[in-house]
Scaffold this motif. Sequence first.
Motif, PDB file in Angstrom:
ATOM      1  N   GLN B   6      52.637  79.754  25.423  1.00 19.41           N
ATOM      2  CA  GLN B   6      52.637  78.715  26.748  1.00 19.41           C
ATOM      3  C   GLN B   6      51.394  79.365  27.746  1.00 19.41           C
ATOM      4  OE1 GLN B   6      56.514  78.118  28.460  1.00 19.41           O
ATOM      5  NE2 GLN B   6      55.407  76.494  28.781  1.00 19.41           N
ATOM      6  N   CYS B  23      51.908  74.932  23.391  1.00 16.70           N
ATOM      7  CA  CYS B  23      53.201  75.675  23.456  1.00 16.70           C
ATOM      8  C   CYS B  23      52.989  75.745  22.213  1.00 16.70           C
ATOM      9  CB  CYS B  23      53.835  75.000  23.800  1.00 16.70           C
ATOM     10  SG  CYS B  23      56.060  76.031  23.521  1.00 16.70           S
ATOM     11  N   CYS B  92      58.654  76.144  28.329  1.00 13.28           N
ATOM     12  CA  CYS B  92      58.740  75.748  26.767  1.00 13.28           C
ATOM     13  C   CYS B  92      60.108  76.444  26.107  1.00 13.28           C
ATOM     14  CB  CYS B  92      57.457  75.384  25.546  1.00 13.28           C
ATOM     15  SG  CYS B  92      57.741  75.298  25.014  1.00 13.28           S
TER      16      CYS B  92
END
Lengths: 113, 116
Positions: B6, B23, B92
């Motif tokens: 990320q 992400c 994420c």
Amino acid sequence: GENVEQHPSTLSVQEGDSAVIKCTYSDSASNYFPWYKQELGKRPQLIIDIRSNVGEKKDQRIAVTLNKTAKHFSLHITETQPEDSAVYFCAAFFQGGSEKLVFGKGTKLTVNP
Amino acid sequence: EAGVVQSPRYKIIEKKQPVAFWCNPISGHNTLYWYLQNLGQGPELLIRYENEEAVDDSQLPKDRFSAERLKGVDSTLKIQPAELGDSAVYLCASSSYRGTNTGELFFGEGSRLTVL
């Protein structure tokens, strides 16, 4: 609604003692229950999970028990060590409508040397 | 094998400004999630993708939040305009499981947003 309750919010134990964290969920159709460990500033990581077709699962010092009738599952850590100190999240997979993993609010475990 | 990546890790913006998070999931993982984690709370699902399709965006505040996953790989989450209450960590996660089957989610390190 989709809800996972987790208790206690904080837990302090002495090194070598056992720690137990409990969760309840709202949907009887839930079939998957993971536990994640999150150290400060780090990503959550899976430590153990259980599916609804079994009642207990062990992995070394960690065990999870599931009571489907009561909609209740617990994490047990034996012989705790300082490196077990972290925030632990339970979660339940809800299948009604939209499938999603819903997390509890977490338990901050402190293991004192 | 690389995990979920990320960026940025940290972002400080003033309210009403836009912000975007990126992400990159684990290679081969078809399912991608964006979660919101407030301080002292568990992750809360914002949106779930299976490949490029958003299969659950019911918790995404669509007036200011948007997300996309073009080509079914990388994903971006955007907030415009940001509000003070958006300060949180945006996580994420990706998984090889789909639909009614589920298993381990692999999380990224998160993007910590501070809105001033």
